[in-house]
Scaffold this motif. Structure first.
Motif, PDB file in Angstrom:
ATOM      1  N   PHE A 105       0.736  -1.073   0.068  1.00 28.56           N
ATOM      2  CA  PHE A 105       0.124   0.203   0.038  1.00 28.56           C
ATOM      3  C   PHE A 105       0.878   1.070  -0.204  1.00 28.56           C
ATOM      4  CE2 PHE A 105       0.674  -1.219   4.372  1.00 28.56           C
ATOM      5  CZ  PHE A 105       0.957  -0.115   5.065  1.00 28.56           C
ATOM      6  N   ARG A 106       0.258   2.596  -0.282  1.00 31.03           N
ATOM      7  CA  ARG A 106       0.779   3.607  -0.168  1.00 31.03           C
ATOM      8  C   ARG A 106       0.165   4.595   0.798  1.00 31.03           C
ATOM      9  NH1 ARG A 106      -0.150   5.424  -5.104  1.00 31.03           N
ATOM     10  NH2 ARG A 106       2.103   4.582  -5.936  1.00 31.03           N
ATOM     11  N   VAL A 107       0.907   5.207   1.606  1.00 34.46           N
ATOM     12  CA  VAL A 107       0.246   5.954   2.746  1.00 34.46           C
ATOM     13  C   VAL A 107       0.848   7.281   2.875  1.00 34.46           C
ATOM     14  CG1 VAL A 107       1.775   4.903   4.589  1.00 34.46           C
ATOM     15  CG2 VAL A 107      -0.513   6.060   5.213  1.00 34.46           C
ATOM     16  N   THR A 108       0.010   8.157   2.714  1.00 31.16           N
ATOM     17  CA  THR A 108       0.470   9.588   3.058  1.00 31.16           C
ATOM     18  C   THR A 108      -0.002  10.008   4.556  1.00 31.16           C
ATOM     19  OG1 THR A 108       0.667  10.358   0.665  1.00 31.16           O
ATOM     20  CG2 THR A 108       0.508  12.113   2.466  1.00 31.16           C
ATOM     21  N   CYS A 109       0.952  10.452   5.586  1.00 32.50           N
ATOM     22  CA  CYS A 109       0.363  10.575   6.839  1.00 32.50           C
ATOM     23  C   CYS A 109       1.239  11.709   7.508  1.00 32.50           C
ATOM     24  CB  CYS A 109       0.915   9.350   7.646  1.00 32.50           C
ATOM     25  SG  CYS A 109       2.513   8.556   7.602  1.00 32.50           S
ATOM     26  N   SER A 110       0.633  12.197   8.673  1.00 30.00           N
ATOM     27  CA  SER A 110       1.100  13.421   9.354  1.00 30.00           C
ATOM     28  C   SER A 110       2.638  12.901  10.095  1.00 30.00           C
ATOM     29  CB  SER A 110       0.125  13.968  10.385  1.00 30.00           C
ATOM     30  OG  SER A 110      -0.245  12.869  11.194  1.00 30.00           O
ATOM     31  N   LYS A 111       3.022  13.644  10.709  1.00 27.96           N
ATOM     32  CA  LYS A 111       4.401  13.480  11.467  1.00 27.96           C
ATOM     33  C   LYS A 111       3.769  12.746  12.640  1.00 27.96           C
ATOM     34  CE  LYS A 111       4.301  17.386  14.719  1.00 27.96           C
ATOM     35  NZ  LYS A 111       4.959  18.121  15.708  1.00 27.96           N
TER      36      LYS A 111
END
Length: 322
Positions: A183-189
């Motif tokens: 999977f690909r994930v974009t997330c916060s710090k």
């Protein structure tokens, strides 16, 4: 009487010429290899470039590969901005096995049957979009009573950890070849991708651990312009310098403000400048709160806050460093 080995080595070290260090400002987008810590990668890059001052913008585990922005010289003043930035990763989790560390470096502690299908995986992943609460893993550098959690974990101890709010901005299934899910994930710090994998596994009722993690983006920076340590080692110093990005590569998401000669002089002396006395888009600056500031020649002067009717210097570059 012969010299002791320690004295002999000391004499050799004293005779060895010191490598001169360079005053070098810029950003290196490094593609960190598997098995190397972020600090070791930084040390190698610092040695190759012979820079006096260097730092990284957030660690990657040895198991992880991918984008590791390194800051040289004056760029280190702005590394915090990338620590706060969102991150993008590509990852593979293996369903059915939980490990002590949540990834492939740990020992298996539980094995369960994988009875789900791709549709169930998609449904489970969808539950983690948006604001979620994560309990930090025991094998992490977070501290409790001044000691990193991983030290407790290595001693066989488990301590209470408070859940922390993080944000999953995007979560896309790339491949589903069960028991492996990519999977690909974009997330916060502050987001732990291995904890995300474990939590998805628990939602599916079979557990999971991370077997691959590659960081592809930090803020606006991507792997597209990154370079490996092997590639840097294979060329001479002049060729290495071509890979350096300017300091403001770290600040590309901030609106740009250009000052005339007098305003630039006052700004570099730390003076606050009224926004209504400057030629700029005041609404855009105040909405962004922080801006990157240049002189008329296009040289970066620093970063300023612009949310209270004035341009207030926050971090300045040393004169002439750019």
């Amino acid at each position: 009487m012969t010299d002791s080995p320690r004295k002999s080595q000391g004499a050799k070290d004293a005779a060895r010429p010191k490598v001169p260090r360079r005053l070098l400002d810029g950003v290196l987008l490094l593609d960190k290899p598997l098995g190397l810590s972020s600090n070791d990668a930084l040390i190698r890059a610092k040695r190759l470039y012979r820079v006096k001052k260097a730092g990284h913008t957030g660690t990657l585990d040895p198991l992880a590969t991918g984008l590791l922005p390194l800051c040289f010289g004056e760029a280190t003043k702005f590394s915090q901005d990338l620590l706060e930035a969102d991150k993008t990763y590509e990852a593979t989790m293996r369903l059915g096995i939980r490990t002590t560390t949540g990834d492939a470096e740990g020992e298996a502690v539980e094995t369960r049957a994988v009875a789900c299908d791709e549709a169930a995986v998609r449904e489970a992943m969808a539950r983690f979009l948006g604001d979620i609460v994560q309990v930090p893993p025991m094998y992490s550098a977070l501290k409790r009573d001044g000691k990193p959690l991983y030290e407790y974990a290595r001693a066989g101890q488990t301590v209470e950890r408070e859940g922390r709010e993080v944000k999953i901005l995007a979560l896309d299934l790339l491949a589903c070849a069960l028991p492996d899910v990519t999977f690909r994930v974009t997330c916060s710090k502050g987001t732990y991708v291995r904890t995300l994998a474990e939590d998805i596994g628990e939602t599916l009722g079979c557990g999971a651990h991370l077997v691959m993690l590659r960081r592809t983006g930090v803020g606006a920076l991507t792997l597209e312009h990154a370079v490996t340590l092997d590639a840097l080692t294979a060329v001479d110093e002049a060729a290495r310098d071509v890979w350096l990005q300017p300091v403001d590569a770290l600040l590309s998401t901030f609106p740009a403000v250009t000052l005339d000669a007098e305003a630039a002089r006052r700004f570099t002396h730390g003076q606050r400048l009224p926004l209504n006395a400057l030629t700029l888009d005041r609404t855009a600056c105040e909405a962004a709160e922080r801006v990157r500031v240049y002189d008329a020649a296009g040289r970066l002067l620093g970063v300023a806050k612009a949310g209270v009717g004035v341009l207030a210097p926050e971090r300045l570059l040393v004169s002439g460093s750019e």
